[in-house]
Design an enzyme around this catalytic site. Structure first.
Site, mmCIF file in Angstrom:
data_model
loop_
_atom_site.group_PDB
_atom_site.id
_atom_site.type_symbol
_atom_site.label_atom_id
_atom_site.label_comp_id
_atom_site.label_asym_id
_atom_site.label_seq_id
_atom_site.Cartn_x
_atom_site.Cartn_y
_atom_site.Cartn_z
ATOM 1 N N CYS A 77 -7.209 -31.378 8.644
ATOM 2 C CA CYS A 77 -8.211 -32.700 9.119
ATOM 3 C C CYS A 77 -7.706 -32.999 10.397
ATOM 4 O O CYS A 77 -6.435 -33.311 10.824
ATOM 5 C CB CYS A 77 -7.966 -33.623 7.821
ATOM 6 S SG CYS A 77 -7.972 -35.557 8.625
ATOM 7 N N GLU A 78 -8.634 -32.796 11.354
ATOM 8 C CA GLU A 78 -8.283 -33.003 12.835
ATOM 9 C C GLU A 78 -7.757 -34.227 13.013
ATOM 10 O O GLU A 78 -6.867 -34.534 13.843
ATOM 11 C CB GLU A 78 -9.471 -32.468 13.581
ATOM 12 C CG GLU A 78 -9.323 -31.881 14.985
ATOM 13 C CD GLU A 78 -9.506 -32.708 15.960
ATOM 14 O OE1 GLU A 78 -10.465 -33.567 16.103
ATOM 15 O OE2 GLU A 78 -8.602 -33.163 16.956
ATOM 16 N N PRO A 79 -8.504 -35.314 12.549
ATOM 17 C CA PRO A 79 -8.160 -36.648 12.831
ATOM 18 C C PRO A 79 -6.795 -37.011 12.450
ATOM 19 O O PRO A 79 -5.951 -38.044 12.749
ATOM 20 C CB PRO A 79 -9.386 -37.734 12.315
ATOM 21 C CG PRO A 79 -10.139 -36.888 11.921
ATOM 22 C CD PRO A 79 -9.677 -35.520 12.049
ATOM 23 N N CYS A 80 -6.431 -36.559 11.420
ATOM 24 C CA CYS A 80 -4.918 -36.620 10.671
ATOM 25 C C CYS A 80 -3.838 -36.210 11.803
ATOM 26 O O CYS A 80 -2.934 -37.015 11.872
ATOM 27 C CB CYS A 80 -4.982 -35.924 9.433
ATOM 28 S SG CYS A 80 -6.068 -36.337 8.077
ATOM 29 N N ARG A 81 -4.398 -35.024 12.259
ATOM 30 C CA ARG A 81 -3.256 -34.406 13.480
ATOM 31 C C ARG A 81 -3.179 -35.485 14.493
ATOM 32 O O ARG A 81 -2.010 -35.535 14.937
ATOM 33 C CB ARG A 81 -3.639 -33.148 13.440
ATOM 34 C CG ARG A 81 -3.707 -32.053 12.563
ATOM 35 C CD ARG A 81 -3.774 -30.687 13.087
ATOM 36 N NE ARG A 81 -4.997 -30.440 13.698
ATOM 37 C CZ ARG A 81 -6.126 -29.576 13.019
ATOM 38 N NH1 ARG A 81 -5.843 -29.724 11.856
ATOM 39 N NH2 ARG A 81 -7.125 -29.653 13.867
#
Lengths: 181, 501
Positions: A77-81
């Site tokens: 998950c991009e926003p998590c990174r």
């Protein structure tokens, strides 16, 4: 006769309206089932026990007396990174004042999680929610990242469904940390 | 007089309930509701609804696929509007309107038909559109007619020297039978709201994977998925089939080799082979460790790409997993790598290879990106080669459970019955009266005058009266006069007869 007719009308209307209202209530109830129904801010956060990446067992209730930030994430998950460095920074900054971060990984496997944690230099405990029992079922998380803020008394105080910045986390965590003193 | 009294009384004390009643009894209101339903239903078809989009994230899907309009569509709640409270409220309003409109009209109609007099005034019979008479008749004529009517399956009632033969009273209620059918259909739709009565959803299963689907109360296991193509380039799919097993708890309850359009039915739930994931996933593989320069093999190890071990042993070498990306992608902006999903579509392994007395050598292995591996691996001491690999495609099964469907079909049957009654049957009535030695016969129907005319002529022939033809429709004034003269002919006393359909 007119009176009797009127009574019939009134009864018919009442029955129909009550039935309609009942069905509408069922509709609204039905649609709400998908949303967060049981998880309300101001209530005690549901307790759970999960294994950490290091193989220890950890419960939310172990941290009663501290402010707990439960961050539900996954490495794909991009926003998590995106928000991970901010979370790590917040953990480092406020750890001494009683902040605990629990990184609840959703349905991933040990080796990739370990690799991720090493790459990002994460120092807070990472919990393995291998089948989503806690994240998706108990906490009903839909989009990730989702972060829950639990105060020192174990009460769910806030919930963020967006990637957070350091100042955003600070804005929520600081009052919670001060409140318990 | 009585009516006038009632009306003034009504005006004086019109309660809230009367207002509600009149609102729903109005055909205009019903038409407005129907138009609103039609218009909103059309709006709901502009973009696919949330249950029909190929994405679990509608909040992004609409904006990404349809741009700003799509985003607006989602934000306004139109993407799931058939489940919205306001749409269902409209349907309920229509149901209430149907019920009250029907009650308002069906009760007067029923009462007037039930209380209709057998003996009508001769002057009224004369006014009928179909009329015949015979002078110098006697009581025996009435007997003859009654016999003839009975043969034609008329219901005959007599009163002195008068007779009423009636056929097909039920078709007069055809419109209300349609209404009942519509209400049953609406009820069938609302059955979905009963917990457990409705479910529609997709399940994606990997090879051997079992998933429990809470809403239907059982689990599904993929015991093997086969995918065949027509061509070698794998562009046109020939067939895709799944060996599926149904589990309740740990007990296998049913199995089926699922092919497209042949669902498995279990617990009122249909399980369809719906689709498959076109991208294959890595399941297991055998990796060979060789010396790059000499090509000498050190041995192999087996890896499970879904859940690899932290380290592997090949001969004296220890291979430690530094990083594992099940679905590796390169970030073009930041230059790093990340995983695009949790599933091993495109595994990327970063390993440290060491042996006692030798420092760890870090190197990458990307089976689907040999060029990247080549590029990075110029300095590598070792080569990691995938010598054996097991790939599979995920199967997509669609689950459909709708206990409302039989109810909806029942409703459709009732509607159809009502339509048949409305279109193909008529309510025919024939009055006969003997007065002063003259026999008067008059007939009425709600439609198909030509048919009635034929039957009428045959019937009157039995008493020796010559054929007659029906008169053209009386003009409004004349009709009103006739009404005043003869109430039974107009069945609904409030003049609603014309508006019943």
């Amino acid at each position: 006769m007119s009176n009797q007719l009127n009574r019939t009308k009134i009864i018919t209307i009442l029955v129909l309206l009550i039935a309609a209202l009942g069905i509408m209530a069922a509709v609204i109830n039905f649609n709400q089932k998908d949303n967060v129904a049981s998880l309300e801010l101001g209530n005690t956060a549901p307790d759970f026990t999960l294994k950490t990446l290091d193989g220890k067992e950890v419960s939310l209730s172990d941290y009663r007396g501290k402010v707990v930030m439960v961050n539900v994430w996954a490495s794909w998950c991009e926003p998590c990174r995106q928000e991970m460095p901010a979370i790590e920074q917040a953990y480092k900054t406020y750890q001494d004042q009683g902040l605990v971060v629990l990184g609840l990984n959703l349905k991933e496997k040990q080796v990739p999680i370990q690799g991720f944690a090493d790459t990002y230099g994460l120092t807070f405990p990472i919990l393995l929610d291998t089948d989503g029992k806690v994240g998706t079922d108990l906490y009903r998380v839909r989009p990730i990242p989702t972060t829950f803020f639990v105060d020192r008394d174990g009460i769910l105080r806030n919930k963020a469904e967006t990637p957070m910045s350091f100042s955003y986390i600070e804005g929520i965590v600081k009052p919670l940390l001060e409140a318990g003193r | 007089m009585k009516q006038v009294q009632a009306e003034t009384q009504k005006k004086k004390q019109k309660s809230l309930f009367d207002h509600i009643w009149d609102f729903f009894a109005s055909v205009k209101v019903a038409i407005v509701i129907i138009i609103l339903l039609a218009v909103t239903s059309i709006i709901g078809t502009i973009y696919p609804q949330e249950n029909a989009i190929p994405s679990p994230n509608p909040q992004f899907y609409y904006a990404d696929t349809y741009g700003k309009m799509g985003d607006l569509y989602y934000r306004l709640g139109l993407s799931d509007m058939y489940n919205s409270w306001w749409f269902l409220a409209l349907v309920l309003l229509l149901a209430i309107s149907l019920i009250i409109c029907s009650i308002e009209r069906v009760i007067p109609l029923y009462k007037s038909l039930k209380n209709q007099p057998i003996a009508r005034k001769v002057i009224a019979i004369r006014g009928d559109r179909l009329y015949a008479n015979q002078s110098e008749a006697d009581q025996s004529r009435i007997d003859q007619l009654a016999e003839a009517f009975k043969k034609k399956r008329y219901k005959v009632r007599r009163e002195g020297n008068a007779l009423l033969a009636e056929k097909g009273r039920l078709p007069r209620f055809g419109a209300y039978i349609i209404h009942i059918g519509l209400l049953i259909i609406i009820a069938g739709v609302f059955v979905r709201l009963i917990p457990g009565a409705y479910y529609s959803g997709m399940v994606w299963l990997k090879q051997g994977e079992r998933q429990y689907i809470e809403d239907v109360g059982f689990g599904l296991q993929n015991n093997g998925f086969t995918l065949e193509f027509y061509d070698d380039a794998q562009t046109r799919v020939k067939k895709y089939e799944t060996d599926v097993a149904v589990y309740v708890g740990d007990e296998e309850k049913a199995t089926k080799h699922l092919i497209v359009n042949e669902p498995l039915k279990f617990n009122n739930t249909l399980i369809f082979q719906n689709s498959y994931d076109p991208n294959p996933m890595f399941k297991r593989g055998k990796v060979e460790l060789t010396d790059k320069a000499s090509g000498k093999s050190y041995g192999t190890f087996d890896i499970n790409f879904d859940d690899p071990k932290p380290s592997y042993q090949v001969g004296e070498y220890t291979l430690t997993m530094i990083n594992y990306y099940p679905d590796i992608k390169v970030d073009p902006e930041k230059g790093g790598v990340y995983t695009n999903s949790r599933d091993p579509y495109n595994p990327g392994l970063q390993l440290s290879i060491s042996k006692p007395g030798m420092e760890g050598q870090t190197q990458w292995m990307m089976p689907l990106a040999p060029f990247v591996e080549e590029m990075l691996g110029k300095e590598y001491q070792f080569k990691l080669k995938l010598v054996q690999v097991e790939l599979f495609n995920m199967t997509g099964l669609h689950l459909q459970k709708d206990l409302g469907i039989p109810v909806v079909y029942a409703g459709c049957a009732v509607v159809l019955w009502g339509l048949v009654l409305c279109f193909y049957y008529q309510h025919r009535r024939i009055w006969a009266r003997l007065e002063d030695g003259e026999l008067h016969i008059g007939a009425n129907t709600n439609k198909n005058w030509i048919g009635l005319n034929k039957e009428f002529n045959k019937l009157i022939a039995t008493v020796g009266i010559d054929p007659v033809t029906f008169k053209p429709k009386a003009k409004k004034k004349a009709a009103q006069q006739a009404k005043q003269l003869d109430t039974p002919q107009s069945d609904a006393p409030h003049g609603k007869e014309g508006t019943e359909k």
